[in-house]
Design a protein around this motif. Structure first.
Motif, PDB file in Angstrom:
ATOM      1  N   ILE A 118     -83.595  -5.760  -2.374  1.00 23.70           N
ATOM      2  CA  ILE A 118     -83.947  -6.697  -3.442  1.00 23.70           C
ATOM      3  C   ILE A 118     -84.202  -8.045  -2.782  1.00 23.70           C
ATOM      4  CG2 ILE A 118     -83.252  -7.757  -5.615  1.00 23.70           C
ATOM      5  CD1 ILE A 118     -83.503  -4.676  -5.729  1.00 23.70           C
ATOM      6  N   TRP A 119     -85.325  -8.674  -3.146  1.00 23.34           N
ATOM      7  CA  TRP A 119     -85.767  -9.918  -2.535  1.00 23.34           C
ATOM      8  C   TRP A 119     -85.917 -11.008  -3.580  1.00 23.34           C
ATOM      9  CZ3 TRP A 119     -86.262  -9.790   2.710  1.00 23.34           C
ATOM     10  CH2 TRP A 119     -86.349  -8.525   3.288  1.00 23.34           C
ATOM     11  N   ASP A 120     -85.519 -12.205  -3.232  1.00 23.13           N
ATOM     12  CA  ASP A 120     -85.808 -13.411  -4.003  1.00 23.13           C
ATOM     13  C   ASP A 120     -86.765 -14.216  -3.135  1.00 23.13           C
ATOM     14  OD1 ASP A 120     -85.882 -15.969  -5.127  1.00 23.13           O
ATOM     15  OD2 ASP A 120     -83.765 -15.953  -5.665  1.00 23.13           O
ATOM     16  N   PRO A 121     -88.018 -14.404  -3.564  1.00 17.95           N
ATOM     17  CA  PRO A 121     -88.995 -15.082  -2.699  1.00 17.95           C
ATOM     18  C   PRO A 121     -88.640 -16.521  -2.346  1.00 17.95           C
ATOM     19  CG  PRO A 121     -90.079 -14.056  -4.589  1.00 17.95           C
ATOM     20  CD  PRO A 121     -88.615 -13.918  -4.789  1.00 17.95           C
ATOM     21  N   ARG A 122     -87.589 -17.064  -2.949  1.00 21.02           N
ATOM     22  CA  ARG A 122     -87.185 -18.432  -2.614  1.00 21.02           C
ATOM     23  C   ARG A 122     -86.344 -18.476  -1.339  1.00 21.02           C
ATOM     24  NH1 ARG A 122     -84.410 -19.733  -8.189  1.00 21.02           N
ATOM     25  NH2 ARG A 122     -83.479 -17.772  -7.540  1.00 21.02           N
ATOM     26  N   VAL A 123     -85.902 -17.306  -0.843  1.00 18.64           N
ATOM     27  CA  VAL A 123     -85.128 -17.234   0.403  1.00 18.64           C
ATOM     28  C   VAL A 123     -85.781 -16.204   1.330  1.00 18.64           C
ATOM     29  CG1 VAL A 123     -82.961 -17.941  -0.661  1.00 18.64           C
ATOM     30  CG2 VAL A 123     -83.514 -15.528  -0.535  1.00 18.64           C
ATOM     31  N   ASN A 124     -85.544 -16.315   2.632  1.00 16.87           N
ATOM     32  CA  ASN A 124     -86.206 -15.453   3.614  1.00 16.87           C
ATOM     33  C   ASN A 124     -85.382 -14.250   4.053  1.00 16.87           C
ATOM     34  OD1 ASN A 124     -88.644 -16.781   3.744  1.00 16.87           O
ATOM     35  ND2 ASN A 124     -87.965 -18.196   5.313  1.00 16.87           N
ATOM     36  N   HIS A 125     -84.547 -13.733   3.181  1.00 21.46           N
ATOM     37  CA  HIS A 125     -83.785 -12.538   3.508  1.00 21.46           C
ATOM     38  C   HIS A 125     -83.516 -11.755   2.227  1.00 21.46           C
ATOM     39  CE1 HIS A 125     -80.150 -14.437   1.884  1.00 21.46           C
ATOM     40  NE2 HIS A 125     -80.561 -15.531   2.503  1.00 21.46           N
ATOM     41  N   ALA A 126     -83.195 -10.487   2.382  1.00 16.34           N
ATOM     42  CA  ALA A 126     -82.884  -9.649   1.223  1.00 16.34           C
ATOM     43  C   ALA A 126     -81.580 -10.125   0.597  1.00 16.34           C
ATOM     44  CB  ALA A 126     -82.776  -8.198   1.637  1.00 16.34           C
ATOM     45  N   VAL A 127     -81.525 -10.168  -0.725  1.00 18.10           N
ATOM     46  CA  VAL A 127     -80.291 -10.570  -1.406  1.00 18.10           C
ATOM     47  C   VAL A 127     -79.384  -9.370  -1.642  1.00 18.10           C
ATOM     48  CG1 VAL A 127     -81.241 -12.662  -2.433  1.00 18.10           C
ATOM     49  CG2 VAL A 127     -81.424 -10.522  -3.683  1.00 18.10           C
ATOM     50  N   VAL A 128     -79.945  -8.160  -1.647  1.00 13.87           N
ATOM     51  CA  VAL A 128     -79.178  -6.915  -1.742  1.00 13.87           C
ATOM     52  C   VAL A 128     -79.884  -5.882  -0.873  1.00 13.87           C
ATOM     53  CG1 VAL A 128     -78.429  -5.024  -3.249  1.00 13.87           C
ATOM     54  CG2 VAL A 128     -78.399  -7.367  -4.111  1.00 13.87           C
ATOM     55  N   THR A 129     -79.104  -5.122  -0.096  1.00 14.02           N
ATOM     56  CA  THR A 129     -79.663  -4.034   0.704  1.00 14.02           C
ATOM     57  C   THR A 129     -78.812  -2.790   0.512  1.00 14.02           C
ATOM     58  OG1 THR A 129     -80.469  -5.566   2.390  1.00 14.02           O
ATOM     59  CG2 THR A 129     -80.264  -3.261   3.035  1.00 14.02           C
ATOM     60  N   LEU A 130     -79.465  -1.689   0.158  1.00 17.56           N
ATOM     61  CA  LEU A 130     -78.801  -0.389   0.035  1.00 17.56           C
ATOM     62  C   LEU A 130     -79.263   0.468   1.202  1.00 17.56           C
ATOM     63  CD1 LEU A 130     -79.411   0.168  -3.778  1.00 17.56           C
ATOM     64  CD2 LEU A 130     -77.364  -0.744  -2.681  1.00 17.56           C
ATOM     65  N   HIS A 131     -78.317   0.824   2.101  1.00 19.94           N
ATOM     66  CA  HIS A 131     -78.619   1.606   3.295  1.00 19.94           C
ATOM     67  C   HIS A 131     -78.331   3.079   3.038  1.00 19.94           C
ATOM     68  CE1 HIS A 131     -79.030  -1.897   5.930  1.00 19.94           C
ATOM     69  NE2 HIS A 131     -78.006  -2.406   5.281  1.00 19.94           N
ATOM     70  N   PRO A 132     -79.042   3.985   3.731  1.00 22.85           N
ATOM     71  CA  PRO A 132     -78.707   5.410   3.613  1.00 22.85           C
ATOM     72  C   PRO A 132     -77.389   5.703   4.335  1.00 22.85           C
ATOM     73  CG  PRO A 132     -80.444   5.097   5.224  1.00 22.85           C
ATOM     74  CD  PRO A 132     -80.190   3.754   4.590  1.00 22.85           C
ATOM     75  N   ASP A 133     -76.780   6.796   3.980  1.00 21.68           N
ATOM     76  CA  ASP A 133     -75.543   7.241   4.607  1.00 21.68           C
ATOM     77  C   ASP A 133     -75.786   7.455   6.097  1.00 21.68           C
ATOM     78  OD1 ASP A 133     -73.125   8.350   5.300  1.00 21.68           O
ATOM     79  OD2 ASP A 133     -73.327  10.114   4.026  1.00 21.68           O
ATOM     80  N   LYS A 134     -74.935   6.883   6.939  1.00 25.95           N
ATOM     81  CA  LYS A 134     -75.125   6.961   8.391  1.00 25.95           C
ATOM     82  C   LYS A 134     -74.908   8.363   8.941  1.00 25.95           C
ATOM     83  CE  LYS A 134     -74.137   2.172   9.209  1.00 25.95           C
ATOM     84  NZ  LYS A 134     -73.369   1.161   9.904  1.00 25.95           N
ATOM     85  N   SER A 135     -74.246   9.225   8.185  1.00 25.79           N
ATOM     86  CA  SER A 135     -73.976  10.581   8.683  1.00 25.79           C
ATOM     87  C   SER A 135     -75.171  11.514   8.519  1.00 25.79           C
ATOM     88  CB  SER A 135     -72.757  11.177   7.957  1.00 25.79           C
ATOM     89  OG  SER A 135     -73.048  11.331   6.591  1.00 25.79           O
ATOM     90  N   SER A 136     -76.194  11.077   7.807  1.00 28.35           N
ATOM     91  CA  SER A 136     -77.380  11.899   7.634  1.00 28.35           C
ATOM     92  C   SER A 136     -78.618  11.142   8.091  1.00 28.35           C
ATOM     93  CB  SER A 136     -77.533  12.321   6.167  1.00 28.35           C
ATOM     94  OG  SER A 136     -77.730  11.177   5.367  1.00 28.35           O
ATOM     95  N   SER A 137     -79.703  11.857   8.307  1.00 29.98           N
ATOM     96  CA  SER A 137     -80.926  11.175   8.721  1.00 29.98           C
ATOM     97  C   SER A 137     -81.550  10.476   7.505  1.00 29.98           C
ATOM     98  CB  SER A 137     -81.912  12.168   9.331  1.00 29.98           C
ATOM     99  OG  SER A 137     -82.264  13.146   8.374  1.00 29.98           O
ATOM    100  N   ALA A 138     -82.130   9.318   7.760  1.00 30.69           N
ATOM    101  CA  ALA A 138     -82.730   8.519   6.676  1.00 30.69           C
ATOM    102  C   ALA A 138     -83.996   9.190   6.176  1.00 30.69           C
ATOM    103  CB  ALA A 138     -83.038   7.119   7.168  1.00 30.69           C
ATOM    104  N   ARG A 139     -84.163   9.198   4.871  1.00 27.99           N
ATOM    105  CA  ARG A 139     -85.380   9.718   4.253  1.00 27.99           C
ATOM    106  C   ARG A 139     -86.152   8.567   3.662  1.00 27.99           C
ATOM    107  NH1 ARG A 139     -83.733  15.252   1.187  1.00 27.99           N
ATOM    108  NH2 ARG A 139     -82.651  16.188   2.937  1.00 27.99           N
ATOM    109  N   ASP A 140     -87.456   8.744   3.587  1.00 34.90           N
ATOM    110  CA  ASP A 140     -88.301   7.711   2.983  1.00 34.90           C
ATOM    111  C   ASP A 140     -87.823   7.391   1.576  1.00 34.90           C
ATOM    112  OD1 ASP A 140     -91.724   7.973   4.110  1.00 34.90           O
ATOM    113  OD2 ASP A 140     -89.891   8.167   5.275  1.00 34.90           O
ATOM    114  N   CYS A 141     -87.804   6.107   1.248  1.00 37.71           N
ATOM    115  CA  CYS A 141     -87.522   5.680  -0.120  1.00 37.71           C
ATOM    116  C   CYS A 141     -88.825   5.364  -0.808  1.00 37.71           C
ATOM    117  CB  CYS A 141     -86.642   4.419  -0.133  1.00 37.71           C
ATOM    118  SG  CYS A 141     -84.917   4.803   0.038  1.00 37.71           S
ATOM    119  N   TRP A 142     -88.981   5.885  -2.006  1.00 41.42           N
ATOM    120  CA  TRP A 142     -90.172   5.639  -2.806  1.00 41.42           C
ATOM    121  C   TRP A 142     -89.742   4.967  -4.070  1.00 41.42           C
ATOM    122  CZ3 TRP A 142     -94.861   6.671  -0.731  1.00 41.42           C
ATOM    123  CH2 TRP A 142     -94.877   7.481   0.401  1.00 41.42           C
TER     124      TRP A 142
END
Length: 142
Positions: A118-142
């Motif tokens: 989740i991005w707020d264009p008033r700042v240069n970083h994501a305000v929320v980041t949801l990462h995939p579980d590290k125990s499995s390989s990452a799948r594309d998010c759509w």
């Protein structure tokens, strides 16, 4: 949106009239990399800010009015008003809300790296980041 034969980003925007499409409003074939997805979702009414997810993982916001004159106030080319490396790999999906009646403008992106941000264009970083579980390989998010 997409990519031209010369591997540059390409977007064509048409103006709709009741019974037909009018002439091309704007051709955004200036982007140095391919464009995977785009939205006007985080643009306030009256503004023509197009948010784009690119094949390089970049999230950019372009002011279409300024892109016509080719430079904005900060000297960035082609009306770009915001740009950040959003994902490791392609930005597959993007959507937003313009902050007209319910808070700040925000964008949501999903990437090939498996993250949703989740991005707020008033700042240069994501305000929320949801990462995939590290125990499995990452799948594309759509």
């Amino acid at each position: 949106c997409g990519i031209s034969p010369s591997s540059k980003g390409a977007i064509r925007i048409y103006e709709l009239d009741r019974d037909c499409t009018k002439d091309l409003f704007h051709d955004l074939s200036f982007r140095p990399q391919g464009i995977k997805c785009a939205t006007f979702g985080a643009s306030r009414l009256g503004d023509q800010h197009l948010a784009m997810g690119e094949y390089t993982g970049t999230l950019s916001i372009c002011d279409l009015e300024r892109s016509i004159s080719n430079k904005n106030d900060q000297g960035k080319k082609n009306g770009e008003i915001f740009s950040v490396q959003a994902h490791d790999g392609i930005v597959n999906a993007i959507d937003g809300i313009g902050g007209v009646t319910c808070g700040a403008p925000e964008l949501a992106t999903g990437g090939k790296d498996g993250c949703v941000k989740i991005w707020d264009p008033r700042v240069n970083h994501a305000v929320v980041t949801l990462h995939p579980d590290k125990s499995s390989s990452a799948r594309d998010c759509w």
